[in-house]
Structure formats: structure tokens, C-alpha cells
Design a protein around this motif. Structure first.
Motif, short mmCIF file in Angstrom:
data_model
loop_
_atom_site.label_atom_id
_atom_site.label_comp_id
_atom_site.label_asym_id
_atom_site.label_seq_id
_atom_site.Cartn_x
_atom_site.Cartn_y
_atom_site.Cartn_z
N GLN A 1 -5.54 0.14 -9.42
CA GLN A 1 -4.80 -0.87 -8.65
C GLN A 1 -4.90 -2.23 -9.31
OE1 GLN A 1 -5.74 -0.99 -4.49
NE2 GLN A 1 -5.52 1.20 -4.23
N GLN B 1 -2.06 -4.55 -10.70
CA GLN B 1 -1.94 -5.94 -10.26
C GLN B 1 -1.75 -6.87 -11.46
OE1 GLN B 1 -3.23 -6.75 -6.66
NE2 GLN B 1 -1.72 -8.33 -7.02
N VAL C 1 0.57 3.30 -3.93
CA VAL C 1 -0.51 2.45 -4.39
C VAL C 1 -1.85 2.85 -3.78
CG1 VAL C 1 -1.38 0.10 -4.38
CG2 VAL C 1 1.02 0.53 -4.87
N ASN C 2 -1.83 3.20 -2.51
CA ASN C 2 -3.13 3.50 -1.87
C ASN C 2 -3.70 4.85 -2.29
OD1 ASN C 2 -1.34 5.04 -0.49
ND2 ASN C 2 -1.67 4.07 1.51
N VAL D 1 4.37 3.10 -6.87
CA VAL D 1 3.94 2.10 -7.84
C VAL D 1 5.13 1.49 -8.58
CG1 VAL D 1 2.67 1.78 -9.99
CG2 VAL D 1 1.68 3.15 -8.16
N ARG E 1 0.82 -1.22 0.00
CA ARG E 1 0.00 0.00 0.00
C ARG E 1 0.85 1.26 0.00
NH1 ARG E 1 -4.34 -0.83 -1.54
NH2 ARG E 1 -4.16 -3.05 -1.87
#
Lengths: 417, 304
Positions: free
Chosen positions: B140, B144, B132-133, B93, B89
Motif C-alpha cells: 500500500q 501511495q 487496496v485493502n 488499485v 480501500r
């Protein structure tokens, strides 16, 4: 092996930049240093403050001050009065800031009463002490120096089997340094193994663990983390060590720091114990992290675990009185308490070589077993989310195949869906 | 086992305590195909995937992946997108993608280059430095997926890749998947969205309560469940046709009708009859092949 290094590198670089780490490395010592400076400054200023109240009167009924000799630095501080009424009058007139009465039973009792409209500075107390000692010593006899009365014994303890002389001047080096090392060790391994555990808990709760273990084996991950964070701990020590060396080098002018030398044998022992004990602590923490359900839970358990490392501090007194006794021996052999114990014992007496070797051997074996057991728990705990685990489960997993037991954990999870 | 087999699962069973999650399951996934795993919640799809990935060990049976048991070297050739998404999180990235890439055996430089290229491709380049959060759920999920294929795996195993995605992102992901297959990659995916399977998957496995219910090529399975019937749209009194036993109007008021045929009648005969009949014209004529959705529901309901 490559992947172990990848994990180690990532853990090192990631945690190096964490504010919590930067604070632990720079913030804590800086804070301590500032605290010291403030304390020094305060003590220094209160020394000057013996004159804070102005002149100080006295009434002597004991005869000790019948023919007074005043301390050099306070030659004009004291004013004699013949009786308390006159002294009181002078105090009320503000000619003097305080006065003290030496009663006729002073020599047997040592009692002195001081009168003032405000508090008495600590420095004035000291100056009055000096005044009294100086004048008493004159009555003892001509061949007794004042210095002997003030400081009758300057002890040198010769510790035969370590070849070290504990003179009062280097007591800080020999007692405080091991203590400082023990503390340093605690803080450094505490911080890094804490990071390790939090990292594992985070990866578990993030579910990123499933991606990680389909890329690398649990053992690779565990070793990578332990190595990476171990290097982080060493970095912390190097920074602190460099700071201490700097402080001592530049601090030789400060009386409190004079005479402190860092013993090299202590450093070596410290390093070996640090590495082994760190492996033990961190793999233990990693195992806990993999098994517990939440960060909160992991913190509770880890604080209990770290207590084991602090335990020897509670036996400080027994190290002083009997450094080679039973309690220190037990604490030396128990792997969790060994590092701190050995470091502290080395300050007071030589630790017999067989004890050192045995203690290191036990520590080494325990560390290896813990890393192995943690790797097993790791694999088993990874897919258990938010469930409490009994000690019996854990022992079973360590003894038997971990995979067989994932199932038990999983059924509850699956059934809940 | 054939050389073009990517995964071979043989008589695999797995129990959780007294709960039998997977029961004597056997199937193969061929190289270069999109293989769909279907089944209601708790049917054993995720368990099967985890066993293929060696996260779980089967109680009995054997699994070979890319020609042998799963080894460290094989792990580098596989990408996995777990059902419960897993990302760091609090990490940027690009940094996270790099790390996960290097864990799959890429060099740091290569992982970085590919991550950047992938982010450009997904219109996420501007977010590379974000944590990421700070990203939306759709972003996201795209990241992924990017992580899953970053190391150019031969095989990807993706659990519910489309869940929670809006139509635009679904389309983007689908393009990526098809492109991956185009390049020779093998895809194993589980999904609840039947139309995705109909559109994309070559073959499927449907499991229910840990047991195999349907297995084979998607078209073949639909044929297998086909009624002996024809869907027609157009003008005419369908009842008068020879061989038509019953006419059922379908599709809510539109002109389509479902013609149930007598056992010996072929569809060609019906088509010929319509063509010869001047009172009939057709706009649509097709076999009544049920959707996978219908089949899915039928299989599950038969169990009850």
C-alpha cells in the motif's frame, strides 16, 4: 471545470456499479412488482373460492328471499331451508358447507349470522352481499336499476382552474401519480445523496481527503460529486420511468391499471423540482458528511434531514380537504418540503402560478446558498477527525473565513499527540 | 528569491488556539534537491507541509511555491504523500491510481498507461486488479508513493515516507526517490530516520517546538557540530602525540580512539606527526563529525 467533470464521472461510474444502487434501481421495483402479482393472484383465487365450502344453505325469516333471484355466477350455490334445525342437520351431514340465517329484523338492522365448521372465504361474503342487494332492489321499485343501488354516485369533480376533470376512472392518474412521483423522488434523491454523504465520510476517514484537496479545490470536489450523483439519480428515474411506461403499455388489459396516463405537465414540474431539490439535499448531505466524525453519526443526522422531505405526507389529509389552504401553502414555500408538497397538491387542484414561481425561487436561492455554505464547511471539516462539532462552530465557519477556524479543531488533535 | 528556488517560506507563523505550532519560520527549498525536515513529534513539520500545500493558511508570513502562490495549475505540478496514508480501500488499485492521476490533470489514457508502468516497476503488476485493502501495508505504501509521482510532478512533499517499511521496501522506495531527483525533481521529506537523511538529503531544516533550530547543507551542519577532535584506529600510544590533550576510547572495545586536540593544533599536524612516528600505524583517520542523530538529540536536549 475539467476536474469537476473528472470527479463527476468517477462518482457516477463508481456508484453505478455498487450493489446498493443496483438493488435500489432493480431490486426495489422488482420486489414491489412481485408483491403486487402475489396479491393479485391471492385475490383472484379467493374470488373462485366462494365455492370452497360447497353449497351454502340459508334460512329466511325476513321475507327478502321469499321469492329469490340468485346472482348469475352463483345460481346453484344457495339452498333454502325452512328452519334452522333442518339447515343444521344438512351442515352436520356435510350436504352443505355453511348456512346463514336472515332474521326477521334484517331490513332495519342488516344483521345476518352465518354458521360453518370453518372460516368463511371473503368471496362468499361478497356473493351473499350481492344476493341480498339483488333481492332488496326488487322490492324498491321497478324503475330503480340494481346498478344504482350498488353504486349510487359516479362523481365527476371538475377542478375549474386546472381544467382537469376528476372522474372516478382517472382518479388513479391524478391522485396516485403525483403520490408515486413524490415517492419516486424521495427514494431516488435519498439513495444518491446518501451515497454522496457516505463517500465524503469515507474519504475523510481514509485520509485520502488530504490528497484530494491538494489536487482540486473543495468547490470542484463538491460540485463534481453533486453532479455525478445527480446524474446517477436521473439514471435511476429513467430506468423506473421506462419500467412504468412499459408496465402501463402492456398493462392496459389489467383492469386496475386501465386509464392511467402520465400527465406531461406533472412530469415537467417534477423534473424541475427534482433537479433543484436534489442540489439542496445533496449539498446539505455533503456538508454534513464533511463535518461529522463517523459514518454512524452521519446516518443519524441524515435521517433527520430526510424527514423534512417526508413531512408533507403527514399532511395528506389537509391536501385532500383544502388543497389551497394555509398548511399546503406553507409546505409549498418551505424549500425542503416544496417538491413533495407541490407534486401532491397538483393531483387535487391546480397550484396557483405565483405559488409555483415563488416556491421555485425560494428553492433555487436556498440551493445556491447551501452549496456555497457546504463548500465552506467542506474545507473546514476535512481536517477534523473524530470530534464533535457544535452548531455554533458551524455558523461561525459559514459566516467567517473557514481557515481561521481549522486551527481550533487542530489544536486538540495536535495536543493529543 | 532565486530562480532555482522551489519553495520559499518567509516568516511564517501558525497557532492553534493558544498553541503555537509554527513560529516565525523562514527557509528555502532549491530545485532538484532532497530537502529533509527533521524534528521531534509535534514539532510543526506536518503543519508546515500543510501550509506549503495550502491545506492550512498561515496566520502570518508568505509562502511561494514553484514561483508564486499555490494555484490550481501549480497543484498539478506537486505530489503529496500525507503522513496518515490516504487510499480508497474498496477500489481496485489500477482504477484508484487512474482516478487520482486524472485529478492531477492527466488524461484517462495517460493515467492508465503510467499507472500500469509504475505497477510493473514496483513489482505490483499482478495486484493491479486487487482492491487496496487486500494488499500488505508495504505494498500500500509503495502504491501511495506511486500515486504521489504518477503525474510527473516537479515537486513532491512526502511526510514520513519510510515509516513502517521493511528494509527491502525501504530500499525500493529510496531508489525511486533518488531516481526522481535524478530527473530533476525536488523532494521535501520529513523523517525520523536520521541515517536516511545523512545518506540522501542535500540540505535540512530542523525544527523544534515550531522554531528553526538547524538549517543548511547536511555536510555543513555536521561540520558545524564537529568536535575539535579526530577519530583514529590503529596502533600507537596516542597520548604522546603533540597537541593531543585527551584520548577517549570509543566504539566499545574496538581500537578506535577519539583524540581531543589542543585549540591551536590542526588535524594536518597530527597526521604528519603520526606519519613520522615509527611506533604508530593507522587504519583510519577522520574528523570527529557527529551523526545527525547525535546532533538531533543534542539540539532537543539543549532545549530542556
Amino acid at each position: 471545470m475539467n476536474k469537476v467533470l473528472t470527479v463527476a464521472r468517477r462518482e457516477y461510474l463508481y456508484n453505478l456499479r455498487r450493489p446498493a444502487f443496483l438493488f435500489a434501481v432493480f431490486g426495489v421495483p422488482l420486489f414491489t412488482l412481485v408483491l403486487w402479482v402475489v396479491i393479485f393472484a391471492l385475490t383472484a383465487s379467493s374470488e373462485d373460492n366462494a365455492r370452497q365450502l360447497g353449497q351454502v344453505g340459508y334460512v329466511d325469516r325476513s321475507g327478502v328471499l321469499a321469492n329469490p333471484v340468485y346472482p348469475e355466477e352463483a345460481a346453484d350455490l344457495f339452498v333454502p331451508y325452512s328452519d334452522e334445525t333442518a339447515a343444521r342437520q344438512a351442515l352436520d351431514d356435510k350436504t352443505i358447507g355453511a348456512y346463514f340465517v336472515v332474521p326477521d329484523n334484517y331490513l332495519p338492522t342488516g344483521e345476518i349470522t352465518i354458521y360453518s365448521y370453518s372460516g368463511i372465504p371473503e368471496a362468499l361474503n361478497d356473493t351473499i352481499d350481492t344476493l341480498m342487494v339483488q333481492n332488496i332492489s326488487r322490492q324498491v321499485g321497478a324503475n330503480v336499476s340494481l346498478e344504482r343501488i350498488q353504486d349510487p354516485v359516479d362523481m365527476t369533480v371538475h377542478v375549474v382552474d386546472s381544467g382537469r376533470d376528476l372522474t372516478e376512472a382517472n382518479i388513479p392518474a391524478l391522485i396516485l401519480m403525483p403520490l408515486a412521483f413524490a415517492l419516486l423522488f424521495m427514494m431516488s434523491s435519498g439513495v444518491t445523496s446518501g451515497f454522496l454523504m457516505n463517500g465524503v465520510v469515507e474519504e475523510k476517514t481514509n485520509r485520502i481527503m488530504e490528497i484530494l484537496i491538494t489536487s482540486i479545490t473543495p468547490m470542484q470536489m463538491l460540485l463534481g460529486k453533486v453532479i455525478g450523483l445527480g446524474l446517477l439519480g436521473l439514471t435511476q428515474m429513467v430506468v423506473w420511468g421506462a419500467g412504468i411506461v412499459l408496465l402501463i403499455t402492456f398493462g392496459q388489459t389489467v383492469p386496475a391499471l386501465k386509464g392511467i396516463v402520465v400527465p406531461t405537465d406533472l412530469m415537467l414540474v417534477f423534473f424541475v423540482y427534482f433537479v433543484l431539490s436534489y442540489f439542496l439535499l445533496s449539498s446539505l448531505m455533503a456538508g454534513i458528511g464533511a463535518v461529522v466524525g463517523s459514518e454512524q453519526e452521519s446516518r443519524q443526522i441524515s435521517s433527520i434531514v430526510s424527514l423534512l422531505w417526508v413531512l408533507p405526507f403527514f399532511f395528506f389529509a389537509s391536501f385532500l380537504s383544502d388543497p389551497n389552504g394555509t398548511v399546503p401553502l406553507i409546505l409549498t414555500l418551505v424549500p425542503f418540503t416544496a417538491p413533495t408538497t407541490v407534486l401532491m397538491r397538483m393531483g387535487f387542484a391546480a397550484v396557483p402560478t405565483w405559488q409555483l414561481v415563488l416556491s421555485l425561487a425560494i428553492l433555487l436561492v436556498t440551493a445556491i446558498v447551501t452549496v456555497w455554505a457546504s463548500a465552506r464547511l467542506f474545507r473546514w471539516g476535512l481536517l477534523r477527525y473524530g470530534k464533535r462539532i457544535s452548531l455554533r462552530d458551524l455558523l461561525r465557519v459559514i459566516r467567517r473565513s473557514p481557515e481561521a477556524d481549522i486551527s481550533v479543531a487542530h489544536s486538540a488533535q495536535e495536543a493529543a499527540r | 528569491m532565486q530562480p532555482d528556488t522551489a519553495i520559499c517560506v518567509e516568516h511564517v507563523s501558525k497557532s492553534y488556539g493558544s498553541f503555537r505550532a509554527v513560529s516565525d519560520l523562514s527557509f528555502e527549498v532549491y530545485r532538484g534537491e532532497i530537502f529533509a525536515m527533521l524534528g521531534p513529534n509535534g514539532s510543526g513539520k506536518t503543519t508546515t507541509m500543510r501550509m506549503i500545500l495550502d491545506i492550512l493558511k498561515p496566520d502570518t508570513g508568505t509562502i511561494t511555491v514553484l514561483g508564486g502562490p499555490l494555484t490550481d495549475a501549480t497543484k498539478d505540478k506537486i505530489g503529496y504523500l500525507p503522513e496518515e496514508r490516504g487510499l480508497y480501500r474498496n477500489v481496485r488499485v489500477l482504477e484508484m491510481m487512474e482516478y487520482l492521476g486524472t485529478l492531477k490533470g492527466l488524461s484517462t489514457a495517460e493515467a492508465r498507461r503510467r499507472s500500469q508502468a509504475m505497477l510493473e516497476r514496483l513489482d505490483l503488476a499482478e495486484h493491479a486488479k486487487k482492491k487496496v485493502n487486500e494488499l500488505s501495508k508495504g505494498m500500500q505504501q509503495k502504491i501511495q508513493f506511486a500515486v504521489t509521482v504518477l503525474h510527473d510532478p516537479e515537486l513532491i512533499i512526502i511526510d514520513e515516507p519510510f515509516s513502517g517499511l521493511d528494509p527491502v521496501n525501504t530500499l525500493a522506495l529510496k531508489d525511486l526517490l533518488l531516481e526522481f531527483r535524478q530527473k530533476g525533481g525536488t523532494v521535501v521529506m520529513s523523517t525520523h530516520q536520521m541515517w536516511q537523511v545523512e545518506e540522501m538529503a542535500d540540505r535540512l531544516l530542523m525544527i523544534h517546538q515550531g522554531q528553526q533550530k538547524l538549517y543548511g547543507a547536511v555536510d555543513a551542519i555536521r561540520q558545524q557540530y564537529a568536535l575539535h577532535a579526530i577519530v583514529v584506529e590503529g596502533q600507537g600510544d596516542w597520548k604522546t602525540l603533540p597537541g593531543v590533550e585527551r584520548v577517549e576510547l570509543t566504539e566499545n572495545g574496538r581500537k578506535a580512539a577519539l583524540l581531543h586536540l589542543a585549540p591551536q593544533t590542526t588535524t594536518d599536524e597530527v597526521l604528519a606527526a603520526i606519519a613520522l612516528n615509527k611506533n604508530m600505524s593507522i587504519e583510519r583517520f577522520e574528523l570527529a563529525v557527529p551523526s545527525l542523530n547525535d546532533i538531533f538529540i543534542r539540539v532537543v536536549e539543549d532545549e530542556r
